[in-house]
Enzyme design. Structure first.
Site, PDB file in Angstrom:
ATOM      1  N   ASN A  94     -14.371  -0.116  -6.941  1.00 33.16           N
ATOM      2  CA  ASN A  94     -15.482   0.744  -6.518  1.00 33.16           C
ATOM      3  C   ASN A  94     -16.279   1.339  -7.670  1.00 33.16           C
ATOM      4  O   ASN A  94     -16.770   2.465  -7.580  1.00 33.16           O
ATOM      5  CB  ASN A  94     -14.923   1.894  -5.659  1.00 33.16           C
ATOM      6  N   SER A 134     -11.547  -1.315  -0.513  1.00 31.15           N
ATOM      7  CA  SER A 134     -10.285  -1.366   0.235  1.00 31.15           C
ATOM      8  C   SER A 134     -10.546  -1.683   1.703  1.00 31.15           C
ATOM      9  O   SER A 134      -9.864  -2.512   2.321  1.00 31.15           O
ATOM     10  CB  SER A 134      -9.555  -0.021   0.152  1.00 31.15           C
ATOM     11  N   ASP A 177      -2.117   3.497  18.138  1.00 26.24           N
ATOM     12  CA  ASP A 177      -2.875   2.250  18.018  1.00 26.24           C
ATOM     13  C   ASP A 177      -2.188   1.220  17.125  1.00 26.24           C
ATOM     14  O   ASP A 177      -2.671   0.093  16.997  1.00 26.24           O
ATOM     15  CB  ASP A 177      -4.274   2.534  17.469  1.00 26.24           C
ATOM     16  N   HIS A 230      -3.977   6.123   3.024  1.00 24.64           N
ATOM     17  CA  HIS A 230      -4.704   4.895   2.693  1.00 24.64           C
ATOM     18  C   HIS A 230      -4.124   3.686   3.426  1.00 24.64           C
ATOM     19  O   HIS A 230      -4.855   2.889   4.033  1.00 24.64           O
ATOM     20  CB  HIS A 230      -4.668   4.677   1.178  1.00 24.64           C
ATOM     21  N   ASP A 273       0.847  -1.195   0.000  1.00 26.19           N
ATOM     22  CA  ASP A 273       0.000   0.000   0.000  1.00 26.19           C
ATOM     23  C   ASP A 273       0.883   1.247   0.000  1.00 26.19           C
ATOM     24  O   ASP A 273       1.974   1.221  -0.575  1.00 26.19           O
ATOM     25  CB  ASP A 273      -0.930  -0.039   1.225  1.00 26.19           C
TER      26      ASP A 273
END
Length: 414
Positions: free
Chosen positions: A255, A317, A140, A164, A131
């Site tokens: 998409n 995604s 986190d 992303h 990615d």
């Protein structure tokens, strides 16, 4: 073959090409000829700096060149080479872009991941995330990240300059920092593979090198939340290599809101993922069709973002990272599971999706991912010493139960 002449011709073409000339992937058909060309390239690149721009994939016997005279090369070496354009490929850009809170994301609950955590949290499973990189400082994520690799600049960490990749990483394995964001497999280990630039754009060659790196580093699962309409022989070849090495590739369908979808999700060796909305229907933006293996939550998904932030996004995604996380929960318990067995278990343990008016279930492909059911059936298969495929067939019977489709059948033969 005259290897010196080959590289000299290639170098001349590279020097003569304009900056806008297309990149090419040059693949050798004969392993011995590839070895000869590779040896000559290694000896020449210190003397001819232009050849340092060339990159190598030993996995598929290919060289990636910034510009190549394809016609001249094919005229002279037609029996030895195959040449294809190195097409651009994009992350499946999200359709929503809102500031997000860090409460337990609805998608994590929808696939019943919290109920599965008493059995598995994905510990020790290695996930390659090809990615845009990741925010290593995010509270986190900091305990879920390995060093990974930056294919755009090998001397740098795979830092995210787009967002992303960080969002995908949060859904995969966020581990409850100060604001309680949780991923599907919070104890899995993420290996960021930065192949995409700040615009979310990469070349096919970057993806090939990313998969090559994952194979060499014995990654267990690869998350690929991107796609393109072009079919690429080089990309398919390296996907097959990973499949045969026992690495599951989970890829987003795209998409466009259409039947059909993007590559690499359409290759039979991958696990293709579509997106669901909050009502467990196929999202309006999601590609769909019989080749879809499973659907995951993809509408309004909150996750981690750059500069230690959070953002809500929609897209296939986001759905893919839910499914990859669920697969990691199972692989922590069944590390020897093959990509084919994993695909069949995901399909057979999926829950039926809700239909929109005029839709037929068979036209959608698989059902909704269910992490808890996936673990129950997967564990039962291990205890019974039976194959995962047969156990899946006797499982709860999700919407993929009656037929695995042409894509799954082709993968079974691969």
């Amino acid at each position: 073959m005259d290897y010196y002449g080959f590289w000299q011709m290639l170098l001349e073409e590279m020097k003569a090409a304009s900056k806008s000339a297309p990149r090419h992937i040059v693949t050798f058909n004969d392993p011995r000829m590839y070895a000869g060309a590779l040896s000559q390239w290694k000896s020449l690149k210190s003397k001819k700096p232009g050849l340092r721009q060339v990159q190598v994939s030993t996995l598929i016997r290919a060289f990636f060149v910034p510009a190549a005279g394809a016609e001249r090369l094919m005229d002279r070496y037609a029996d030895s080479l195959s040449i294809e354009e190195d097409h651009r490929i994009k992350v499946h850009s999200p359709l929503a872009d809102k500031s997000g809170s860090a409460l337990m994301p609805w998608g994590i609950r929808a696939i019943r991941a919290p109920q599965a955590w008493s059995r598995s949290t994905g510990v020790h499973v290695k996930i390659g995330v090809i990615d845009t990189g990741v925010d290593f400082r995010h509270p986190d994520l900091r305990h879920s990240l390995a060093s990974g690799v930056n294919l755009l600049n090998r001397g740098m960490m795979p830092l995210d300059d787009n967002g992303h990749g960080t969002h995908i990483a949060g859904t995969l394995a966020a581990a409850g920092g100060a604001r309680n964001m949780m991923g599907v497999a919070p104890r899995a280990l993420l290996y960021p593979v930065k192949a995409f630039d700040h615009n979310g754009s990469a070349y096919v060659s970057d993806i090939v090198l990313g998969i090559d790196w994952c194979v060499q580093n014995k990654i267990d699962i690869i998350n690929m939340s991107f796609g393109m309409r072009n079919r690429s022989k080089a990309l398919h070849d390296v996907v097959i290599k990973a499949y045969r090495a026992g690495i599951a590739i989970i890829a987003s369908a795209g998409n466009d809101g259409k039947r059909g979808g993007d590559y690499p999700a359409r290759y039979p060796e991958t696990i293709a993922v579509g997106a669901l909305d909050r009502r467990q229907r196929v999202a309006a933006f999601s590609n769909r069709g019989p080749y879809i293996d499973v659907y995951g939550p993809g509408e309004g998904i909150p996750s981690c973002w750059l500069r230690e932030g959070y953002k809500e996004m929609s897209g296939t995604s986001m759905a893919t990272s839910h499914v990859t996380g669920a697969a990691a929960l199972l692989l922590a318990l069944r590390p020897g599971l093959s990509p084919r067995e994993l695909k069949l278990l995901l399909r057979r343990t999926a829950s039926p999706v809700r239909l929109r008016k005029g839709q037929r279930r068979a036209s959608l492909g698989g059902g909704a991912a269910d992490a808890l059911r996936l673990l129950r059936v997967g564990i039962r298969a291990r205890r019974g010493n039976g194959s995962a495929a047969s156990a899946a067939g006797s499982g709860a019977g999700g919407s993929g139960g009656s037929s695995s489709g042409a894509k799954a059948a082709a993968a079974a033969k691969a």
